[in-house]
Write an enzyme that holds these catalytic residues in place. Structure first.
Site, PDB file in Angstrom:
ATOM      1  N   ASP A 102       0.748  -1.114  -0.061  1.00 52.69           N
ATOM      2  CA  ASP A 102      -0.039  -0.033   0.092  1.00 52.69           C
ATOM      3  C   ASP A 102       0.944   1.282   0.102  1.00 52.69           C
ATOM      4  OD1 ASP A 102       1.039  -0.593   2.487  1.00 52.69           O
ATOM      5  OD2 ASP A 102      -1.040  -0.148   3.487  1.00 52.69           O
ATOM      6  N   ASP A 108       7.056   3.957   3.402  1.00 55.99           N
ATOM      7  CA  ASP A 108       7.375   4.964   4.219  1.00 55.99           C
ATOM      8  C   ASP A 108       9.084   5.011   4.438  1.00 55.99           C
ATOM      9  OD1 ASP A 108       7.387   6.977   6.173  1.00 55.99           O
ATOM     10  OD2 ASP A 108       6.455   5.917   7.821  1.00 55.99           O
ATOM     11  N   PHE A 135       0.328  11.063   7.836  1.00 58.63           N
ATOM     12  CA  PHE A 135      -0.069   9.825   7.886  1.00 58.63           C
ATOM     13  C   PHE A 135      -1.622   9.822   7.167  1.00 58.63           C
ATOM     14  CE2 PHE A 135      -2.217   6.261  10.134  1.00 58.63           C
ATOM     15  CZ  PHE A 135      -1.304   5.498  10.124  1.00 58.63           C
ATOM     16  N   VAL A 136      -1.687   8.924   6.358  1.00 56.12           N
ATOM     17  CA  VAL A 136      -2.792   8.467   5.511  1.00 56.12           C
ATOM     18  C   VAL A 136      -3.636   7.384   5.766  1.00 56.12           C
ATOM     19  CG1 VAL A 136      -1.903  10.125   3.674  1.00 56.12           C
ATOM     20  CG2 VAL A 136      -1.523   7.510   3.706  1.00 56.12           C
TER      21      VAL A 136
HETATM   22  P1  5GP Z   1       7.747   1.378   5.856  1.00 55.24           P
HETATM   23  O1  5GP Z   1       8.284   0.024   6.477  1.00 55.24           O
HETATM   24  O2  5GP Z   1       8.248   1.662   4.404  1.00 55.24           O
HETATM   25  O3  5GP Z   1       8.158   2.225   6.935  1.00 55.24           O
HETATM   26  O4  5GP Z   1       6.283   1.119   5.967  1.00 55.24           O
HETATM   27  C1  5GP Z   1       5.397   0.347   5.532  1.00 55.24           C
HETATM   28  C2  5GP Z   1       4.141   0.110   6.210  1.00 55.24           C
HETATM   29  O5  5GP Z   1       3.801   0.979   7.190  1.00 55.24           O
HETATM   30  C3  5GP Z   1       3.054  -0.017   4.975  1.00 55.24           C
HETATM   31  O6  5GP Z   1       2.945  -0.999   4.389  1.00 55.24           O
HETATM   32  C4  5GP Z   1       1.966   0.399   5.839  1.00 55.24           C
HETATM   33  O7  5GP Z   1       1.404  -0.435   6.472  1.00 55.24           O
HETATM   34  C5  5GP Z   1       2.433   1.497   7.050  1.00 55.24           C
HETATM   35  N1  5GP Z   1       2.425   2.896   6.858  1.00 55.24           N
HETATM   36  C6  5GP Z   1       3.367   3.711   6.438  1.00 55.24           C
HETATM   37  N2  5GP Z   1       2.988   4.858   6.538  1.00 55.24           N
HETATM   38  C7  5GP Z   1       1.820   4.945   6.629  1.00 55.24           C
HETATM   39  C8  5GP Z   1       0.506   5.770   6.796  1.00 55.24           C
HETATM   40  O8  5GP Z   1       0.685   7.043   6.349  1.00 55.24           O
HETATM   41  N3  5GP Z   1      -0.612   5.283   6.546  1.00 55.24           N
HETATM   42  C9  5GP Z   1      -1.000   4.222   7.153  1.00 55.24           C
HETATM   43  N4  5GP Z   1      -2.310   3.940   7.254  1.00 55.24           N
HETATM   44  N5  5GP Z   1       0.079   3.197   7.034  1.00 55.24           N
HETATM   45  C10 5GP Z   1       1.211   3.542   6.908  1.00 55.24           C
HETATM   46 MG    MG Z   2       1.559  -2.508   5.031  1.00 51.94          MG
END
Ligand code: 5GP
Ligand code: MG
Length: 180
Positions: free
Chosen positions: A99, A102, A151-152
């Site tokens: 999805d 980040d 944060f979305v």
């Molecule tokens: P990363 O490992 O890249 O930091 O984060 C990936 C996961 O964190 C995404 O697959 C998602 O589940 C969650 N995540 C990161 N940013 C957001 C956000 O802005 N909103 C939501 N709902 N989930 C997020």
């Molecule tokens: Mg995820």
């Protein structure tokens, strides 16, 4: 639920238009390959369901569940596998569908993990990519939209397991999570 959102970033039409473009690009790129999509639960299930209906090529689908967030809005930095893939991806062309990217920690972890099954190729696709310096540098081969560091929620993405059913993608109001 609208009172929990400070702005709508992408509405249903914008999302569908972008996803159909991505799907035709992917269909072209994987025309003579053995595409296996790995959907990362739970946030990507809506994205997957819409995306695959635009494909013009055969595709196999599997799911992985990982955890890193819990109920908070910042990554814990630790990834654990809650559900691994079931189908054999050896020699197949894997596309990881997530999805949102980040920090890049999840996608890096998924690449490293799935490589062990010896697929022919692995690429990544994310509906949303936050524009910020990433803790882990990772190439996202197919990007839906680039967004700011907010944060979305909505369109599969949750806050504390809520809001996944919103048909659009919006920014969660800070006051909703500030005091938790
Ligand atoms: P990363 O490992 O890249 O930091 O984060 C990936 C996961 O964190 C995404 O697959 C998602 O589940 C969650 N995540 C990161 N940013 C957001 C956000 O802005 N909103 C939501 N709902 N989930 C997020
Ligand atoms: Mg995820």
């Amino acid at each position: 639920m609208k009172h929990s959102i400070s702005a709508i970033l992408f509405d249903e039409n914008e999302i569908q238009t972008r996803i159909s473009d991505l799907a035709s690009q992917i269909s072209k790129d994987y025309e003579s390959k053995n595409l296996v999509i790995i959907c990362i639960l739970k946030g990507s299930f809506v994205f997957l369901a819409d995306m695959i209906r635009w494909f013009t090529i055969p595709v196999k689908i599997d799911f992985m569940a990982i955890s890193s967030y819990g109920n908070r809005t910042e990554s814990s930095g630790e990834v654990t596998i809650k559900k691994d893939i079931d189908i054999d991806i050896k020699g197949k062309d894997v596309l990881i569908l997530d999805d949102i990217v980040d920090t890049g920690i999840s996608m890096t972890f998924l690449f490293d993990h799935l490589k062990k099954y010896r697929p022919n190729s692995i690429r990544s696709c994310a509906l949303l990519v936050k524009q910020k310096p990433r803790l882990r540098e990772i190439k996202i081969d197919y990007k839906g939209f680039e967004i700011e560091d907010d944060f979305v929620i909505g369109y599969g993405l949750d806050y504390a397991e809520k809001f996944r059913n919103l048909p659009y993608i919006g920014i969660l109001k800070e006051e909703i999570y500030r005091n938790e």
